[in-house]
Design a protein around this motif. Structure first.
Motif, PDB file in Angstrom:
ATOM      1  N   MET A   1       2.061  -8.426  -1.591  1.00  0.00           N
ATOM      2  CA  MET A   1       0.825  -8.414  -1.217  1.00  0.00           C
ATOM      3  C   MET A   1      -0.008  -7.900  -2.528  1.00  0.00           C
ATOM      4  N   GLN A   2      -1.098  -8.453  -2.444  1.00  0.00           N
ATOM      5  CA  GLN A   2      -2.151  -8.186  -3.580  1.00  0.00           C
ATOM      6  C   GLN A   2      -2.286  -6.625  -3.877  1.00  0.00           C
ATOM      7  N   GLU A   3      -2.196  -6.478  -5.150  1.00  0.00           N
ATOM      8  CA  GLU A   3      -2.885  -5.146  -5.525  1.00  0.00           C
ATOM      9  C   GLU A   3      -4.290  -4.764  -5.198  1.00  0.00           C
ATOM     10  N   LEU A   4      -4.761  -3.931  -4.686  1.00  0.00           N
ATOM     11  CA  LEU A   4      -6.035  -3.811  -4.165  1.00  0.00           C
ATOM     12  C   LEU A   4      -6.634  -2.716  -5.208  1.00  0.00           C
ATOM     13  N   ASN A   5      -8.183  -2.254  -4.834  1.00  0.00           N
ATOM     14  CA  ASN A   5      -8.920  -1.622  -5.551  1.00  0.00           C
ATOM     15  C   ASN A   5      -9.205  -0.416  -4.848  1.00  0.00           C
ATOM     16  N   PHE A   6      -8.013   0.356  -4.534  1.00  0.00           N
ATOM     17  CA  PHE A   6      -8.064   1.406  -3.939  1.00  0.00           C
ATOM     18  C   PHE A   6      -6.954   2.563  -4.592  1.00  0.00           C
ATOM     19  N   PRO A   7      -6.744   3.754  -4.369  1.00  0.00           N
ATOM     20  CA  PRO A   7      -5.695   4.533  -4.752  1.00  0.00           C
ATOM     21  C   PRO A   7      -4.445   3.892  -4.286  1.00  0.00           C
ATOM     22  N   LYS A   8      -3.448   4.527  -4.922  1.00  0.00           N
ATOM     23  CA  LYS A   8      -1.901   3.990  -4.482  1.00  0.00           C
ATOM     24  C   LYS A   8      -1.460   4.964  -3.109  1.00  0.00           C
ATOM     25  N   PHE A   9      -1.128   4.304  -2.132  1.00  0.00           N
ATOM     26  CA  PHE A   9      -0.662   4.909  -0.908  1.00  0.00           C
ATOM     27  C   PHE A   9       0.652   4.462  -0.439  1.00  0.00           C
ATOM     28  N   SER A  10       1.579   5.475  -0.029  1.00  0.00           N
ATOM     29  CA  SER A  10       2.951   5.056   0.357  1.00  0.00           C
ATOM     30  C   SER A  10       2.870   4.485   1.823  1.00  0.00           C
ATOM     31  N   PHE A  11       3.348   3.366   2.420  1.00  0.00           N
ATOM     32  CA  PHE A  11       3.349   3.016   3.553  1.00  0.00           C
ATOM     33  C   PHE A  11       4.944   2.627   4.061  1.00  0.00           C
ATOM     34  N   ARG A  12       4.768   2.800   5.671  1.00  0.00           N
ATOM     35  CA  ARG A  12       6.031   2.242   6.224  1.00  0.00           C
ATOM     36  C   ARG A  12       6.083   0.793   6.498  1.00  0.00           C
ATOM     37  N   PHE A  13       7.063   0.203   6.322  1.00  0.00           N
ATOM     38  CA  PHE A  13       7.198  -1.314   6.521  1.00  0.00           C
ATOM     39  C   PHE A  13       8.640  -1.385   7.293  1.00  0.00           C
ATOM     40  N   LYS A  14       8.591  -2.476   8.004  1.00  0.00           N
ATOM     41  CA  LYS A  14       9.761  -3.094   8.850  1.00  0.00           C
ATOM     42  C   LYS A  14       9.805  -4.608   8.810  1.00  0.00           C
ATOM     43  N   ASN A  15      10.806  -5.029   8.619  1.00  0.00           N
ATOM     44  CA  ASN A  15      11.003  -6.541   8.617  1.00  0.00           C
ATOM     45  C   ASN A  15      11.731  -7.135  10.115  1.00  0.00           C
ATOM     46  N   ASN A  16      11.071  -7.871  10.844  1.00  0.00           N
ATOM     47  CA  ASN A  16      11.777  -8.320  12.031  1.00  0.00           C
ATOM     48  C   ASN A  16      11.286  -9.926  12.175  1.00  0.00           C
ATOM     49  N   GLU A  17      12.346 -10.705  12.194  1.00  0.00           N
ATOM     50  CA  GLU A  17      12.525 -11.947  12.214  1.00  0.00           C
ATOM     51  C   GLU A  17      11.590 -12.768  11.024  1.00  0.00           C
ATOM     52  N   ASN A  18      11.831 -12.313   9.990  1.00  0.00           N
ATOM     53  CA  ASN A  18      11.316 -12.763   8.814  1.00  0.00           C
ATOM     54  C   ASN A  18       9.819 -12.286   8.517  1.00  0.00           C
ATOM     55  N   LYS A  19       9.240 -11.437   9.608  1.00  0.00           N
ATOM     56  CA  LYS A  19       7.752 -11.133   9.501  1.00  0.00           C
ATOM     57  C   LYS A  19       7.628  -9.483   9.086  1.00  0.00           C
ATOM     58  N   VAL A  20       7.053  -9.477   8.001  1.00  0.00           N
ATOM     59  CA  VAL A  20       7.112  -8.025   7.426  1.00  0.00           C
ATOM     60  C   VAL A  20       5.850  -7.281   8.378  1.00  0.00           C
ATOM     61  N   SER A  21       6.195  -5.917   8.837  1.00  0.00           N
ATOM     62  CA  SER A  21       4.975  -5.388   9.376  1.00  0.00           C
ATOM     63  C   SER A  21       4.906  -3.985   8.874  1.00  0.00           C
ATOM     64  N   ILE A  22       3.576  -3.164   8.902  1.00  0.00           N
ATOM     65  CA  ILE A  22       3.130  -2.144   8.359  1.00  0.00           C
ATOM     66  C   ILE A  22       2.812  -1.200   9.508  1.00  0.00           C
ATOM     67  N   PHE A  23       3.059   0.233   9.404  1.00  0.00           N
ATOM     68  CA  PHE A  23       2.995   1.060  10.288  1.00  0.00           C
ATOM     69  C   PHE A  23       1.476   1.549  10.235  1.00  0.00           C
ATOM     70  N   ASP A  24       0.919   1.723  11.465  1.00  0.00           N
ATOM     71  CA  ASP A  24      -0.528   2.073  11.534  1.00  0.00           C
ATOM     72  C   ASP A  24      -0.792   3.428  11.962  1.00  0.00           C
ATOM     73  N   GLU A  25      -0.885   4.283  11.318  1.00  0.00           N
ATOM     74  CA  GLU A  25      -1.016   5.717  11.776  1.00  0.00           C
ATOM     75  C   GLU A  25      -2.028   5.907  12.978  1.00  0.00           C
ATOM     76  N   ILE A  26      -2.945   5.043  12.818  1.00  0.00           N
ATOM     77  CA  ILE A  26      -4.011   5.608  14.056  1.00  0.00           C
ATOM     78  C   ILE A  26      -3.661   4.859  15.368  1.00  0.00           C
ATOM     79  N   ARG A  27      -3.069   3.635  15.273  1.00  0.00           N
ATOM     80  CA  ARG A  27      -2.590   2.990  16.314  1.00  0.00           C
ATOM     81  C   ARG A  27      -1.061   3.541  16.803  1.00  0.00           C
ATOM     82  N   LYS A  28      -0.359   3.887  15.737  1.00  0.00           N
ATOM     83  CA  LYS A  28       0.887   4.484  15.853  1.00  0.00           C
ATOM     84  C   LYS A  28       1.927   3.463  16.307  1.00  0.00           C
ATOM     85  N   LYS A  29       1.672   2.345  15.742  1.00  0.00           N
ATOM     86  CA  LYS A  29       2.544   1.383  15.796  1.00  0.00           C
ATOM     87  C   LYS A  29       2.787   0.375  14.565  1.00  0.00           C
ATOM     88  N   PHE A  30       3.569  -0.279  14.575  1.00  0.00           N
ATOM     89  CA  PHE A  30       4.010  -1.517  13.619  1.00  0.00           C
ATOM     90  C   PHE A  30       2.998  -2.679  13.847  1.00  0.00           C
TER      91      PHE A  30
END
Length: 147
Positions: A1-30
């Motif tokens: 993914m593109q580098e953004l104009n925000f500070p660096k953050f660490s995220f949780r990712f998972k790969n399922n059926e060739n789709k990458v997902s990111i964990f949303d802390e607010i919705r509490k799901k990938f």
């Protein structure tokens, strides 16, 4: 993914059926990682980690009705009394922010009555404070931190 104009953050990712997902802390799901979601997750972390907004006051991707039409806002931050402090409209880093983007968030705000608005594509960020009396918004250098 593109580098953004925000500070660096660490995220949780998972790969399922060739789709990458990111964990949303607010919705509490990938969530499937799309360019707009990448921007949204950076913005959420910016609000939490740099502006000190409590997670409990942040809402992500909820429906609202405007003139009988169902729309979805990206991020809303509530005040502790339940009123709306901030609406954030996130666009993909591939999307140029223009008047249409501001018109969209202004329409949302007719229903939500937030004090502040933020529009971002991850590269460019625009912050506004509402001037309710004169029915307009004034641009700011940044949004205020949580008090």
């Amino acid at each position: 993914m593109q580098e953004l104009n925000f500070p660096k953050f660490s995220f949780r990712f998972k790969n399922n059926e060739n789709k990458v997902s990111i964990f949303d802390e607010i919705r509490k799901k990938f969530i499937v990682l799309q360019p707009e979601e990448w921007v949204r997750q950076h913005c959420v972390q910016y609000l939490i980690q740099h502006k000190n907004y409590p997670k409990s006051l942040i809402n992500v991707e909820k429906e609202l009705k405007i003139n009988g039409l169902t729309k979805r806002y990206d991020i809303v931050v509530f005040n502790s009394d339940g009123s709306i402090h901030l609406i954030v409209e996130c666009k993909s880093y591939k999307v140029k922010i223009n008047q249409t983007t501001f018109d969209q968030i202004a329409r949302y705000n007719l229903a939500l009555n937030a004090s502040y608005l933020m529009v971002t594509n991850g590269i460019n960020h625009y912050y506004c404070v509402m001037d309710v009396e004169n029915k307009r918004y004034d641009f700011l250098k940044d949004i205020p931190a949580y008090k």
